[in-house]
Scaffold this active site. Sequence first.
Site, PDB file in Angstrom:
ATOM      1  CD  GLU A 179       3.146   3.096   1.162  1.00  0.00           C
ATOM      2  OE1 GLU A 179       3.420   4.175   1.744  1.00  0.00           O
ATOM      3  OE2 GLU A 179       4.014   2.324   0.749  1.00  0.00           O
ATOM      4  CG  HIS A 181      10.679  -2.597   6.775  1.00  0.00           C
ATOM      5  ND1 HIS A 181      10.077  -1.470   6.294  1.00  0.00           N
ATOM      6  CD2 HIS A 181      10.956  -3.362   5.682  1.00  0.00           C
ATOM      7  CE1 HIS A 181       9.986  -1.536   4.976  1.00  0.00           C
ATOM      8  NE2 HIS A 181      10.511  -2.680   4.588  1.00  0.00           N
ATOM      9  CE  LYS A 237       8.796   1.816  -2.092  1.00  0.00           C
ATOM     10  NZ  LYS A 237       8.178   0.535  -1.632  1.00  0.00           N
ATOM     11  CD  GLU A 250      11.385   1.983   5.522  1.00  0.00           C
ATOM     12  OE1 GLU A 250      10.491   2.722   5.969  1.00  0.00           O
ATOM     13  OE2 GLU A 250      11.328   1.441   4.409  1.00  0.00           O
ATOM     14  CG  ASP A 284       3.602   1.006   3.641  1.00  0.00           C
ATOM     15  OD1 ASP A 284       2.632   0.319   3.251  1.00  0.00           O
ATOM     16  OD2 ASP A 284       4.733   0.939   3.119  1.00  0.00           O
ATOM     17  CG  ASP A 297       4.922   0.567  -2.166  1.00  0.00           C
ATOM     18  OD1 ASP A 297       5.525   0.449  -3.245  1.00  0.00           O
ATOM     19  OD2 ASP A 297       5.468   0.261  -1.072  1.00  0.00           O
ATOM     20  CB  SER A 355       7.756  -5.359   2.234  1.00  0.00           C
ATOM     21  OG  SER A 355       7.565  -3.999   1.980  1.00  0.00           O
ATOM     22  CE  LYS A 386       7.080   4.750   2.381  1.00  0.00           C
ATOM     23  NZ  LYS A 386       6.204   3.568   2.599  1.00  0.00           N
ATOM     24  CG  HIS A 426      13.007   5.403   2.070  1.00  0.00           C
ATOM     25  ND1 HIS A 426      13.520   5.289   3.342  1.00  0.00           N
ATOM     26  CD2 HIS A 426      11.681   5.079   2.194  1.00  0.00           C
ATOM     27  CE1 HIS A 426      12.571   4.902   4.169  1.00  0.00           C
ATOM     28  NE2 HIS A 426      11.463   4.779   3.510  1.00  0.00           N
ATOM     29  NE  ARG A 427      11.753  -0.351  -2.409  1.00  0.00           N
ATOM     30  CZ  ARG A 427      11.192  -1.244  -3.223  1.00  0.00           C
ATOM     31  NH1 ARG A 427      11.266  -1.059  -4.528  1.00  0.00           N
ATOM     32  NH2 ARG A 427      10.547  -2.303  -2.758  1.00  0.00           N
ATOM     33  CB  SER A 428      13.354  -1.362   3.770  1.00  0.00           C
ATOM     34  OG  SER A 428      13.355  -2.431   2.848  1.00  0.00           O
ATOM     35  CD  GLN A 457       6.756  -2.470   5.059  1.00  0.00           C
ATOM     36  OE1 GLN A 457       6.727  -3.616   4.633  1.00  0.00           O
ATOM     37  NE2 GLN A 457       6.897  -1.434   4.262  1.00  0.00           N
ATOM     38  CD  GLU A 458       7.015   1.993   5.590  1.00  0.00           C
ATOM     39  OE1 GLU A 458       6.737   3.187   5.351  1.00  0.00           O
ATOM     40  OE2 GLU A 458       7.567   1.242   4.781  1.00  0.00           O
TER      41      GLU A 458
HETATM   42  P1  PGA Z   1      10.494  -1.852   0.937  1.00  0.00           P
HETATM   43  O1  PGA Z   1       9.455  -1.085   1.864  1.00  0.00           O
HETATM   44  O2  PGA Z   1      11.502  -0.882   0.482  1.00  0.00           O
HETATM   45  O3  PGA Z   1      11.034  -2.919   1.856  1.00  0.00           O
HETATM   46  O4  PGA Z   1       9.695  -2.417  -0.202  1.00  0.00           O
HETATM   47  C1  PGA Z   1       9.057   0.228   1.657  1.00  0.00           C
HETATM   48  C2  PGA Z   1       7.578   0.340   1.456  1.00  0.00           C
HETATM   49  O5  PGA Z   1       6.845  -0.667   1.478  1.00  0.00           O
HETATM   50  O6  PGA Z   1       7.093   1.446   1.242  1.00  0.00           O
HETATM   51 ZN    ZN Z   2       4.944   0.500   1.021  1.00  0.00          ZN
END
Ligand code: PGA
Ligand code: ZN
Length: 403
Positions: free
Chosen positions: A269, A141, A319, A193, A228, A294, A31, A370, A347-349, A149-150
């Site tokens: 987030e 994800h 990131k 994740e 998130d 983000d 994402s 995270k 991190h990343r997904s 998403q999270e």
């Molecule tokens: P991504 O997701 O690594 O797929 O971008 C992580 C996030 O949105 O924090």
């Molecule tokens: Zn994010």
Amino acid sequence: MVFDSRGNPTLRATILTPDGIGWADAPSGASTGKHEAIELRDGGQPYHGKGVAKAIENVRLISDALRGMDCSDQKKIDTAIIGLDGTPNKARLGANATTAVSLAVARAAAACSGKELFDWLCPGASRLPIPMMNIINGGKHAGSGLAIQEFMIVPAGAKSFSEAMQMGVEIFHTLKGIIEDKYGKAATSVGDEGGFAPKIKRTRDALDIIMKAIEKCGYAREVKMSLDCAASSFFIKGKYKIDGKSLSKSKMLEYYIALLGEYPLFSIEDPFDEEDFESFAALNKERKCKVIGDDLTVTNIHRIEAAINKGAIDTLLLKVNQVGTLTEAMDAATLCKNNKCGVVVSHRSGETCDPFIADLAVALECGMIKAGAPCRGERLAKYNRLLEIESLLGDKATYGLPQ
Ligand code: PGA
Ligand code: ZN
């Protein structure tokens, strides 16, 4: 070329010096923010377009430019990489190529100095971060059906990093039992994740089962939850598609304020679309939880400055591969610190077992990381490295948000 946790090609860079070797892998998002630095992919048939042969060629170019330089001068090396690229967003070399090299340089320098990586990056650093563990996966994800998403647990009230991890894994396993009872055994498979991804329709249902797991473990005082939203992914034709509804931005703001009244939320987030600084600011003005940027800010100095000036965020998600070099990411963290804006290292997904961000989170002394659920090797690699750092630091180790 190595593979990431989704089985897509990525890069590992290795730096050789007479006194030590450093390596690092480039992670990869799903994402991704519209304004992130460019991740170079080959296109065409092989690997469904996700090959990295061009990026590897570019590592050779970078290698020619860096040969003979002093790896302890990270800034000079990153400046050379930025100059060689010559674009504002690493479009020529690819942020996957530049990130892997830039991080490998830091590891080589640490190896030459004989220091641990975190201690090389910030001599004397001793603060372990709060782990923000993503235990229910939605959005891009997972196929859970959740718009958000999270869904994370945040043991901010633990006394140490290792105690926080104990709380996290106990809650994670308790949640597994709750999901099994409610949605069936097949519902406990995990997303990108490492969080569970049962078919849940509504945000509140996910928050309710996590809350139940927290309470069942007896950690209601110590552990909060975080979201998130990655809201750009469900912002369609000017409306937020969530929980079977189609909400305007003002209704979406009301929705978050209602959730903040019902649940102990540590942070939210990307609550709104990645171009909507004003709606972020409206939520941030409430001062009810941390508002994290983000996709909004993409670890980019200019966007972070705009977000801080507009009052859109009080915390940055950092990131390295969103910007492409360690120096630029560390400059982003400094900008935040100078403006009393918090930082979460992320991190990343798509990840590998490279634990670089664990050392980076300690070095930035930002107090938050995270790194996904306590599940899947590439996620635990980061948490396990933090446990190792905690034990290396012994009595010197501190935990949580900086005072
Ligand atoms: P991504 O997701 O690594 O797929 O971008 C992580 C996030 O949105 O924090
Ligand atoms: Zn994010």
